[in-house]
Design a protein around this motif. Structure first.
Motif, PDB file in Angstrom:
ATOM      1  N   ALA A 394       0.823  -1.205   0.000  1.00 49.14           N
ATOM      2  CA  ALA A 394       0.000   0.000   0.000  1.00 49.14           C
ATOM      3  C   ALA A 394       0.863   1.263   0.000  1.00 49.14           C
ATOM      4  N   LEU A 395       1.949   1.255   0.773  1.00 52.46           N
ATOM      5  CA  LEU A 395       2.825   2.429   0.827  1.00 52.46           C
ATOM      6  C   LEU A 395       3.529   2.663  -0.508  1.00 52.46           C
ATOM      7  N   VAL A 396       3.972   1.585  -1.139  1.00 50.94           N
ATOM      8  CA  VAL A 396       4.605   1.728  -2.458  1.00 50.94           C
ATOM      9  C   VAL A 396       3.594   2.271  -3.465  1.00 50.94           C
ATOM     10  N   GLN A 397       2.365   1.801  -3.378  1.00 49.46           N
ATOM     11  CA  GLN A 397       1.326   2.269  -4.289  1.00 49.46           C
ATOM     12  C   GLN A 397       1.034   3.752  -4.081  1.00 49.46           C
ATOM     13  N   ILE A 398       1.050   4.191  -2.821  1.00 51.00           N
ATOM     14  CA  ILE A 398       0.778   5.609  -2.543  1.00 51.00           C
ATOM     15  C   ILE A 398       1.901   6.485  -3.077  1.00 51.00           C
ATOM     16  N   LEU A 399       3.151   6.070  -2.880  1.00 53.30           N
ATOM     17  CA  LEU A 399       4.276   6.887  -3.340  1.00 53.30           C
ATOM     18  C   LEU A 399       4.475   6.825  -4.850  1.00 53.30           C
ATOM     19  N   SER A 400       3.965   5.789  -5.488  1.00 56.68           N
ATOM     20  CA  SER A 400       4.080   5.709  -6.951  1.00 56.68           C
ATOM     21  C   SER A 400       3.091   6.697  -7.568  1.00 56.68           C
TER      22      SER A 400
END
Length: 639
Positions: A394-400
């Motif tokens: 989820a964090l990677v998706q938010i920062l992408s």
């Protein structure tokens, strides 16, 4: 009442839908998928788009999404119950019929849909007619108290009575006057006994006296005719010493200036030439390098905690790692919210410790719980590992970024059309707008763009001089004779106290006439609550329509980042007369080299705005500019 109800899979296949109006709902459902489901914002089960409110429910076992859409002016209390009931009904049919490759008719499920909807509407009407019920004893605050705290002992009562006693008493009897009246209530022979107040200590250890007790003493002394005795004698104030000249340890005179002057890049004869560090040239050509985040923290171990129950109280064995106390093997069972709650609480505390805003950490954990609730775990999958892996994704998706900000490509495109590419920088005071503007300017001239800097900070003293110094440094690094005698960087300034929007407009016009490729607009720092300055910023953006509006924020902030970005975006939307206001397009994260692995501000800022972090400032030289590497940041965040 409901305008749309649809059931579709996470792969995008619509399994069933019902529409009661001719309105087109495709943009609203697509916005829900794009802005909520794909961006890991499923903690809140409601989403508003235009005039519609969309409520949804996830089925993680079969990867289904149930969506209801209705006009947001309506207050429908039965929608949550309807979604739960229709979810259970469709799950049974999906499990029993679709897994065996048997399909049911739309007419059959349409009957079930109508019955469940009518039952939910009747339930909502009945709930509206019911009077508000009083809370039960279990819900009250008194039920949370322990039995020991409610037991009153005799010693406690005596102490309370003693404390509440009047601290002065009259000793003696009333004496009758000559005429038999109570004229002389207190004679001079009678003694008034006063109990001196006990000194009280505060938290800091300072001793003070109770003002109520002092007032009682004054009243008693007034009746007894005694004079007040001062408890403390005031010490006489020392005479004010005159101002003494400061004596420097290494003092000197004007004759010593030549030996003390160590400036390496001072102008010669007040010219524009500045001797610069030529080793920086050629290091910023092409795209910006990715950010590398290093962390000295020890990764959590994957040891599984053994929990032994003794007298129905769990005794935990200590082992390394952040989540080791909650790890337990779960085999082939549906994951419930109660199973994830200890792990999510620990993860939330971990995120807050890494500088993620507390509200954002709570929403992220709620979103992970919603995404995992009902999921079937394998035999050798632990709750802690599953929750942590889901949160990491989820964090990677938010920062992408949802969209790629390619400044070089957009600048070349604007150059083909014969106009300059305009970038505006905004933010609060002291975050480093001018410094990072100079870094970006160096990167642009390294890629052979001519840049015009518009000095629109007409409030802060020294703002124009700071940009002029940067301009001299940058022109020294890329002299005009090497670029067909064209100055690579030029400053457009009109001094202080002028209208920033007007200066920016004149600068853009001058850049177009002088064939500059890019215009960088430096604005004054302003707090998010300063309405006049926020209106001025909105005017600058509305009048000049820059191609890119960048918010410059510190990596040091925590909860303040949420307040800054929300109010900046809200002000740009409220104070603009346009129906489609231009809000923040991207973020510049500064002072990233000062936080080690506490990189939570990046998560907070991107979660609030949904916009990408375009640049990251990592130092004090022109080459200390990086692009955000989402996986590296998340790796440092989860350690």
């Amino acid at each position: 009442m409901l305008d749309l109800f649809t059931i579709f899979s996470k792969g995008g296949i619509v399994l069933w839908y019902f529409q009661s109006t001719s309105q087109i709902f495709t943009p609203s459902v697509n916005a829900l998928i794009r802005s909520v489901i794909l961006q890991e914002r499923t903690g809140n089960h409601s989403y508003e788009h235009d005039s519609l409110r969309l409520q949804y429910k996830l089925d993680n076992e079969f990867e289904l999404i149930f969506v209801v859409a209705y006009q947001k002016i309506l207050q429908l209390s039965y929608v949550d119950k309807f979604l739960n009931d229709i979810h259970l009904e469709f799950r049974d049919r999906f499990k029993n019929e679709l897994q065996s490759s048997q399909w049911f008719s739309d007419y059959t499920f349409k009957k079930s849909y109508d019955n469940i909807l009518v039952a939910a509407e009747n339930w909502g009407k009945a709930q509206a007619k019911l009077p508000k019920q009083m809370r039960t004893f279990d819900e009250s605050f008194k039920s949370k108290k322990t039995v020991a705290s409610m037991i009153e002992r005799k010693d406690d009562k005596d102490n309370k009575k003693q404390e509440g006693k009047c601290l002065f008493t009259l000793v003696g009897k009333k004496k009758k006057g000559t005429n038999g009246t109570d004229d002389d209530l207190i004679s001079s022979q009678e003694v008034l006994q006063v109990e001196a107040p006990k000194p009280v200590q505060n938290v800091n250890g300072d001793v003070f006296e109770d003002p109520l007790m002092m007032n009682r003493i004054k009243l008693a002394q007034k009746f007894s005719g005694q004079k007040k005795k001062a408890d403390k004698q005031k010490s006489p104030k020392p005479e004010k010493a005159g101002k003494k000249p400061r004596v420097w340890e290494l003092g000197g005179t004007n004759k010593d200036l030549a030996t003390l002057e160590r400036t390496k890049d001072k102008p010669e004869d007040e010219g524009d030439y500045i001797g610069a560090d030529t080793t920086l040239i050629g290091k910023m050509k092409g795209g910006i390098q990715d950010l590398e985040v290093e962390s000295d923290s020890v990764e959590e171990s994957d040891e599984v905690e053994e929990i032994v129950e003794v007298n129905k109280s769990p005794v935990q064995k200590k082992s390394g790692g952040m989540l080791s106390m909650f790890k337990s093997l779960v085999g082939n069972k549906s994951l419930k919210h109660e199973d994830m709650l200890p792990v999510l609480d620990k993860l939330k505390d971990h995120l807050i410790a890494k500088n993620v805003a507390s509200d954002i950490a709570t929403k992220l954990c709620d979103s992970v719980a919603t995404k995992l609730e009902g999921k079937i775990l394998g035999t050798f999958e632990s709750v802690a590992n599953t929750v942590k892996a889901t949160l990491t994704e989820a964090l990677v998706q938010i920062l992408s970024p949802k969209r790629r900000v390619d400044i070089l490509r957009d600048a070349f495109e604007a150059k083909k059309h014969g106009r300059p590419y305009v970038m505006a920088f905004c933010g609060v005071n002291g975050v480093g707008k001018s410094t990072n503007l100079a870094k970006i300017c160096f990167w642009l001239i390294e890629n052979n763009f001519r840049v015009l800097i518009a000095a629109c900070d007409t409030f802060r003293a020294g703002a124009v001089e700071q940009l002029r110094t940067h301009m001299r440094h940058l022109n020294a690094l890329h002299p005009a004779e090497k670029h067909d005698n064209q100055t690579m960087v030029q400053l457009y300034e009109k001094g202080y106290g002028k209208d920033a929007a007007g200066i920016a407009m004149e600068a853009i016009r001058f850049a177009k006439e002088s064939r500059f490729d890019i215009v960088l607009v430096d604005t004054a720092g302003r707090m998010q609550d300063n309405e006049p300055l926020m209106r001025a910023l909105t005017k600058l953006i509305r009048v000049n329509e820059p191609d890119l509006v960048l918010f410059v924020g510190e990596a040091l902030v925590g909860n303040e980042a949420v307040d800054q970005l929300v109010k900046f975006n809200q002000a740009l939307a409220d104070y603009s007369s346009s129906n489609d206001p231009h809000i923040i397009d991207g973020i510049v994260l500064t002072k990233f080299d000062t936080i080690d692995d506490k990189v939570g501000a990046a998560i907070s800022m991107t979660y609030i705005t949904g916009q990408p972090i375009v640049f990251v400032g990592t130092g004090q030289t022109y080459t200390d500019l990086k692009s955000l590497n989402a996986k590296a940041v998340v790796h440092a965040l989860m350690k």
